[in-house]
Design a protein around this motif. Structure first.
Motif, PDB file in Angstrom:
ATOM      1  N   GLY A 109      -7.006 -10.322  12.242  1.00  0.00           N
ATOM      2  CA  GLY A 109      -6.984  -8.938  11.803  1.00  0.00           C
ATOM      3  C   GLY A 109      -5.751  -8.200  12.278  1.00  0.00           C
ATOM      4  N   GLY A 110      -5.678  -6.953  11.895  1.00  0.00           N
ATOM      5  CA  GLY A 110      -4.535  -6.143  12.270  1.00  0.00           C
ATOM      6  C   GLY A 110      -4.671  -4.747  11.704  1.00  0.00           C
ATOM      7  N   GLU A 111      -3.625  -3.950  11.889  1.00  0.00           N
ATOM      8  CA  GLU A 111      -3.612  -2.589  11.353  1.00  0.00           C
ATOM      9  C   GLU A 111      -2.207  -2.248  10.889  1.00  0.00           C
ATOM     10  N   VAL A 112      -2.132  -1.380   9.897  1.00  0.00           N
ATOM     11  CA  VAL A 112      -0.841  -1.005   9.334  1.00  0.00           C
ATOM     12  C   VAL A 112      -0.829   0.491   9.074  1.00  0.00           C
ATOM     13  N   THR A 113       0.299   1.122   9.374  1.00  0.00           N
ATOM     14  CA  THR A 113       0.495   2.545   9.111  1.00  0.00           C
ATOM     15  C   THR A 113       1.778   2.723   8.319  1.00  0.00           C
ATOM     16  N   VAL A 114       1.696   3.499   7.242  1.00  0.00           N
ATOM     17  CA  VAL A 114       2.843   3.755   6.372  1.00  0.00           C
ATOM     18  C   VAL A 114       3.112   5.254   6.345  1.00  0.00           C
ATOM     19  N   THR A 115       4.351   5.646   6.545  1.00  0.00           N
ATOM     20  CA  THR A 115       4.779   7.020   6.281  1.00  0.00           C
ATOM     21  C   THR A 115       5.821   6.961   5.162  1.00  0.00           C
ATOM     22  N   ALA A 116       5.852   7.997   4.327  1.00  0.00           N
ATOM     23  CA  ALA A 116       6.746   7.958   3.168  1.00  0.00           C
ATOM     24  C   ALA A 116       7.121   9.372   2.748  1.00  0.00           C
ATOM     25  N   VAL A 117       8.112   9.447   1.890  1.00  0.00           N
ATOM     26  CA  VAL A 117       8.611  10.748   1.437  1.00  0.00           C
ATOM     27  C   VAL A 117       7.695  11.375   0.398  1.00  0.00           C
ATOM     28  N   SER A 118       6.764  10.591  -0.176  1.00  0.00           N
ATOM     29  CA  SER A 118       5.830  11.141  -1.155  1.00  0.00           C
ATOM     30  C   SER A 118       4.483  10.459  -1.002  1.00  0.00           C
ATOM     31  N   GLU A 119       3.451  11.134  -1.474  1.00  0.00           N
ATOM     32  CA  GLU A 119       2.094  10.569  -1.409  1.00  0.00           C
ATOM     33  C   GLU A 119       2.006   9.297  -2.241  1.00  0.00           C
ATOM     34  N   GLN A 120       2.584   9.316  -3.428  1.00  0.00           N
ATOM     35  CA  GLN A 120       2.518   8.152  -4.304  1.00  0.00           C
ATOM     36  C   GLN A 120       3.212   6.955  -3.682  1.00  0.00           C
ATOM     37  N   LEU A 121       4.366   7.172  -3.058  1.00  0.00           N
ATOM     38  CA  LEU A 121       5.084   6.061  -2.448  1.00  0.00           C
ATOM     39  C   LEU A 121       4.284   5.474  -1.281  1.00  0.00           C
ATOM     40  N   ALA A 122       3.673   6.331  -0.472  1.00  0.00           N
ATOM     41  CA  ALA A 122       2.860   5.826   0.635  1.00  0.00           C
ATOM     42  C   ALA A 122       1.722   4.960   0.122  1.00  0.00           C
ATOM     43  N   ARG A 123       1.103   5.398  -0.961  1.00  0.00           N
ATOM     44  CA  ARG A 123      -0.007   4.637  -1.547  1.00  0.00           C
ATOM     45  C   ARG A 123       0.472   3.294  -2.099  1.00  0.00           C
ATOM     46  N   VAL A 124       1.583   3.305  -2.795  1.00  0.00           N
ATOM     47  CA  VAL A 124       2.105   2.067  -3.382  1.00  0.00           C
ATOM     48  C   VAL A 124       2.470   1.059  -2.298  1.00  0.00           C
ATOM     49  N   VAL A 125       3.109   1.531  -1.225  1.00  0.00           N
ATOM     50  CA  VAL A 125       3.541   0.631  -0.157  1.00  0.00           C
ATOM     51  C   VAL A 125       2.344  -0.005   0.530  1.00  0.00           C
TER      52      VAL A 125
END
Length: 436
Positions: A109-125
């Motif tokens: 298992g593991g965990e991942v955190t994404v920050t992005a310049v837009s909501e859509q980009l964060a979701r896609v990543v």
């Protein structure tokens, strides 16, 4: 009076609100000393673009079952930092308009955190990460089980694991005939005929009490979620921990359709969201409620309402507490008595009111040594002695009378069957020990 001086005299809350709405960046200062590790540095660097406002959208997920070789990084990621420790590894990676912090645990298992310049980009990543990282569903008899423990740093923690179980039919012949009837009735219980909130399995070590609970998790998978408490002494000694467990955490969106009841359940609890196919979602940065879960789950909840407009019922939860001999002994004095009171309050007192919670206890204690409050009429959904097989039944199970004593535990029978022989008798108190 100058404008800056006027702004300085305004309430601090107004100033912060205006600064954020105006797009101003928050100062980002990190202090490090010799107690910090490279892992801490990765954590701090991962927060930087979100804190400053350069990447104001964040999404997180915990993955309980990783595919072999999964990196938890999206395609095209450029790794800036990598930390390898004994129990985990952590990576900080960037791409066009996004930053990812990925942690993999050695135990799986593991965990991942994404920050992005837009909501859509964060979701896609993050969707890119999960598509390539989440393992396929396990065997048909595997169910999602929660495991609670109290962390000295983070407080009450619940993790979810896909756990192999067994069908009751496949193990029914391993139990003494005196126990089979009551166990049949327990396995057949459903949400609409629950009477009593306590399940008490007692008997000598090695008789198969834990195996009964694994079968129960399988038989009840359509309506009841199983959570195991790893540190019951801490649970009943710490009211805050007890309340966190009592409030609960619902595993939403079972990928295999195990429970239509689970869909639409709320996602409260320590981990800050529901689970979806082995993925535990944390709240979006823009949701306004860090514990509300993925925004999509609200749409799923609305879609899960039946034709009459009523939402599906929440799943019941079964809290499993093993090796609780000290907790339920008959003296019930001092701190032990206070812990026992909290246990009983969880089953049918004020703490348990309004929560669809069952508690299963396994113990090596003899029934006569238990506190009367534990076994009083109306409290137990089931009170079953899981005992050794008498000689005749043990011979029938083994297919031979060689080495069979007047009564045999399941562990002893497996030892004889596998040619390992029986352990020599010891002076150890037989009422204590681990469970099969």
């Amino acid at each position: 009076m100058s404008v800056p001086h006027q702004k300085a005299s305004l309430p601090k809350s107004w100033m912060v609100s205006e600064s954020l709405s105006g797009g101003m960046k928050l100062p980002f200062v990190v202090g490090l000393d010799d107690s910090d590790t490279p892992y801490d540095v990765v954590d701090a660097l991962a927060l930087a673009p979100f804190t400053t406002g350069e990447q104001p959208w964040a999404r997180s997920a915990r993955v309980d079952r990783l595919r072999p070789g999964a990196t938890l990084l999206p395609s095209g990621a450029r790794v800036l930092r990598a930390v390898v420790e004994e129990s985990r590894d952590s990576r900080l990676a960037v791409g066009e308009g996004w930053t990812v912090r990925a942690v993999r645990w050695r135990g799986g298992g593991g965990e991942v955190t994404v920050t992005a310049v837009s909501e859509q980009l964060a979701r896609v990543v993050i969707e890119d990460v999960l598509r390539s990282s989440v393992a396929e569903s396990g065997a048909d008899n595997a169910v999602n089980m929660g495991f609670w423990y109290l962390s000295s740093q983070r407080g009450p923690i619940r993790t979810s694991r896909r756990t192999a179980t067994t069908t009751w039919a496949s193990i029914r012949a391993n139990y003494a005939s005196a126990a089979v009837g009551p166990l049949d009735r327990l396995m057949a219980v459903r949400r609409d005929n629950v009477v009593g909130r306590l399940i008490l399995l007692h008997g000598p070590a090695g008789t198969g009490k834990t195996t009964v609970l694994r079968a129960l998790a399988n038989e009840w998978r359509s309506w009841c979620q199983v959570d195991c408490v790893l540190d019951p002494e801490a649970l009943f000694a710490d009211p805050a921990y007890l309340m966190e467990v009592a409030i609960g955490f619902d595993d939403d969106g079972d990928p295999e359709g195990e429970s239509a009841d689970a869909r639409g359940a709320d996602g409260g609890g320590t981990d800050g969201g529901g689970t979806d196919g082995g993925i535990a979602w944390a709240g979006d940065a823009d949701s306004g409620d860090a514990g509300s879960g993925d925004a999509d789950s609200h749409g799923a909840q609305a879609a899960a309402t039946d034709r009459m407009g009523e939402p599906p019922a929440h799943r019941w939860r079964l809290l499993v507490i093993e090796d609780c001999d000290d907790l339920i002994r008959g003296d019930g004095r001092g701190a032990a008595g206070q812990q026992l009171s909290r246990l009983l309050n969880l089953t049918d007192g004020l703490v348990g009111q309004g929560r669809e919670v069952l508690v299963a206890l396994t113990t090596n204690e003899d029934l006569l040594r238990m506190h009367p409050a534990v076994v009083r009429p109306g409290r137990c959904l089931a009170q079953i002695e899981v005992g050794a097989l008498p000689h005749t039944e043990a011979v029938s199970w083994l297919g031979s009378a060689e080495g069979v004593r007047s009564s045999m535990t399941l562990a002893e029978l497996f030892a004889l069957r596998d040619g390992r022989g029986l352990p020599r008798p010891t002076t150890t108190d037989a009422r204590h020990g681990m469970y099969l």
